[in-house]
Design a protein around this motif. Sequence first.
Motif, mmCIF file in Angstrom:
data_model
loop_
_atom_site.group_PDB
_atom_site.id
_atom_site.type_symbol
_atom_site.label_atom_id
_atom_site.label_comp_id
_atom_site.label_asym_id
_atom_site.label_seq_id
_atom_site.Cartn_x
_atom_site.Cartn_y
_atom_site.Cartn_z
ATOM 1 N N THR A 287 0.636 -1.289 0.081
ATOM 2 C CA THR A 287 0.147 0.098 0.146
ATOM 3 C C THR A 287 0.884 1.263 0.035
ATOM 4 O OG1 THR A 287 -1.777 -1.152 1.268
ATOM 5 C CG2 THR A 287 -1.758 1.215 1.424
ATOM 6 N N ILE A 288 0.653 2.224 -0.977
ATOM 7 C CA ILE A 288 1.312 3.444 -0.853
ATOM 8 C C ILE A 288 0.391 4.559 -0.593
ATOM 9 C CG2 ILE A 288 2.862 5.059 -2.495
ATOM 10 C CD1 ILE A 288 3.632 2.379 -4.119
ATOM 11 N N VAL A 289 1.017 5.630 0.147
ATOM 12 C CA VAL A 289 0.262 6.726 0.611
ATOM 13 C C VAL A 289 1.111 7.946 0.239
ATOM 14 C CG1 VAL A 289 -0.596 8.296 2.584
ATOM 15 C CG2 VAL A 289 -1.185 5.681 2.554
ATOM 16 N N PHE A 300 1.293 10.395 -7.199
ATOM 17 C CA PHE A 300 -0.033 10.018 -7.087
ATOM 18 C C PHE A 300 -0.399 9.063 -8.143
ATOM 19 C CE2 PHE A 300 -0.615 14.478 -5.194
ATOM 20 C CZ PHE A 300 -0.848 14.012 -3.706
ATOM 21 N N VAL A 302 1.088 6.381 -8.620
ATOM 22 C CA VAL A 302 1.333 5.034 -7.889
ATOM 23 C C VAL A 302 0.770 4.713 -6.534
ATOM 24 C CG1 VAL A 302 3.691 4.350 -9.249
ATOM 25 C CG2 VAL A 302 3.472 5.552 -6.787
ATOM 26 N N ALA A 303 0.225 5.883 -5.983
ATOM 27 C CA ALA A 303 -0.272 5.742 -4.621
ATOM 28 C C ALA A 303 -1.531 5.274 -4.502
ATOM 29 C CB ALA A 303 -0.205 7.342 -4.017
ATOM 30 N N ASP A 304 -1.964 4.431 -3.416
ATOM 31 C CA ASP A 304 -3.257 4.113 -3.348
ATOM 32 C C ASP A 304 -4.246 5.033 -2.721
ATOM 33 O OD1 ASP A 304 -3.005 1.008 -3.993
ATOM 34 O OD2 ASP A 304 -1.375 1.463 -2.744
ATOM 35 N N TYR A 305 -3.717 5.803 -1.896
ATOM 36 C CA TYR A 305 -4.325 6.860 -1.311
ATOM 37 C C TYR A 305 -3.362 8.109 -1.205
ATOM 38 C CZ TYR A 305 -6.494 2.716 0.620
ATOM 39 O OH TYR A 305 -6.971 1.474 0.970
ATOM 40 N N GLY A 306 -4.054 9.259 -1.755
ATOM 41 C CA GLY A 306 -3.198 10.362 -1.837
ATOM 42 C C GLY A 306 -4.081 11.375 -0.933
#
Lengths: 329, 250
Positions: A287-289, A300, A302-306
Amino acid sequence: MPTILAYVETRAGAVRKVGLEAVAAARATADAAGGGEVHALVVGAPGVGAAAGALGEDGADAVLVLEHPAFERYNPEATSAVVADRLTRGGYRLGLLGSSAQGRDLAPRVAGVLGVPVVTDVTALRLEGEDVVVTHPIDTGKVIATLVVRGTPALVALRPGAVAAGPAPRQPRVETIAAVGDPAATRVVTTELTLGTSTRLDLGDAPVIVSGGRGLRSAENFRLVEELAGAFGNAAVGATRAVTDEGWRPHSEQIGQTGRLVSPDLYVAVGISGAIQHLAGMRTSRTIVAINKDKDAPIFKVADYGIVGDVFEVVPALTAAVRAARSAS
Amino acid sequence: MKIAVCIKRVPVQEGRFAIAPSGTAIDEAGLKYDVNDFDLWAVEAALRLKEKAGQGEVVIVSLGPDAVQEQIRKALSMGADRGLQLRASAVPPDPFVVATALADALRGGGYDLILFGRVAVDDAFGATGAIAAHLLGLPCVTGISTLEIANGRGRARRELEGAQEVMEFPLPAVLTIDEGLNKERLPSLKGIMAAKKKPLEVRAATLAEPRVTVRRLELPAERAAGRIVGQGAAAVPELVRLLQTEAKVL
Ligand SMILES: Cc1cc2nc3c(=O)[nH]c(=O)nc-3n(C[C@H](O)[C@H](O)[C@H](O)COP(=O)(O)OP(=O)(O)OC[C@H]3O[C@@H](n4cnc5c(N)ncnc54)[C@H](O)[C@@H]3O)c2cc1C
């Protein structure tokens, strides 16, 4: 049935995780090809063999131990001579190592001595008749290559953390082996080994990594990153090259093409733009934030949540919320 | 100081990569090419050593099609003295084969140092320098981020995962250069003019049959589209909720 030699990397007398991974990957590769023996090779100063028995946990049928004072620090020439010698004598199909700083150095040396093919930074492998078929990211991870390596033995260096293998414990035979020539009479000598002083989790082991970029603006502001990492409790701190170039953090914390390749459960990118060389080191995180004030920042993608916002406002709020969430659970 | 630097022409990594219809090569259309970054740091290291010694020669060697002459000229415009192209229609994906061809060309050249970048950013093996060193019978230190040379001996630092080590070695030697050693200079206008007149020899490369071959190239699976949770600190509660209930990492 293939016999596989796994090189067990050590540092300062202790087995490194990449060394265990090489043994486990050898076990899985041999088993997938119908069984076959896995021999783990441990080279170090007197005492290093104490670790031998435990390598059965990772699937070694035999552990070959070479103890000599000349191997107290990494001895590239003498170690490559030993690995090459074992590979020729043992009728091995494959030599596996970790694609760490040491393994990336050792693998091509051994290939040179034996005149056999070598591939590094491999993320998956299997035996296919005469061939070894490997997966290897190229072009900074933008392309994934499937390569066919023909040669016996072939040398394959595995990306740390990439090849997962289940437990296959057994009781290994332990054999003592001799050095090749005089291991103290080498041209290249490692005269110093400086271990990191960090008491924090190593980046390769941490389930959570909080990483900071140039958006933090100064070394002092990394306090915000440290505090967020502290709130998670099980987090290590990472950085971009922009940050290590500025000297805000040591190079050992750099993540990316020229730093560490990491794959934690959670990667929090704070004030990081998401340059391709940085993504190459962390894009396989579960998971990437991302927190960045520029809504168009590539991170953003590759981010799951930004969260689009100022790190100086968002990070302290997140630290407090994570702390609250953890103390509630 | 006579120094050889082996450089590679690689696609600029920020470009958009696509796979050619064959499925085993990159579609070159639309990509820009430059000298591999690590090799530029090797060129810079060689130039500084020559400048410090007050005399010497820096020879640039590159294996590949005629297009690599552009990269050799770039290194010459930074200040290297002459170039050698080992002509081959393509660079094989087997580092052993490339190392063998380079070693054959460098053997007997009387070099004090032979430098490589630690890794080529395209093939990403980082094996060529160490193999070539072995074939040449020379000591080798890979991935160095500092370098001191004095009285025919060298001392270099390598970055490990969370640690560092220092290696000492006699010259002549083969070194592969990591980031941190230097930042490469930009070619000056004068350097670019001078480079046009510098010698660039072309020889045919002798390439063995590769034992590493490409079966297939693919673009990596895209990460599932993420979402912007919100703006500023107001978005924090929702992020924490998602980390707990959806990602289950908190
Ligand atoms: C051969 C080579 C190898 C490389 N290897 C690596 C590597 O291993 N690792 C690596 O990281 N890089 C590497 N790089 C460098 C890479 O190309 C980038 O330059 C680097 O990653 C950028 O770091 P950054 O994101 O911290 O900085 P920047 O790109 O400057 O991004 C800073 C970000 O912070 C945001 N920001 C600024 N202020 C705020 C604020 N107050 N609040 C919120 N957001 C803010 C900005 O919007 C911006 O997106 C390499 C480059 C080359 C050529």
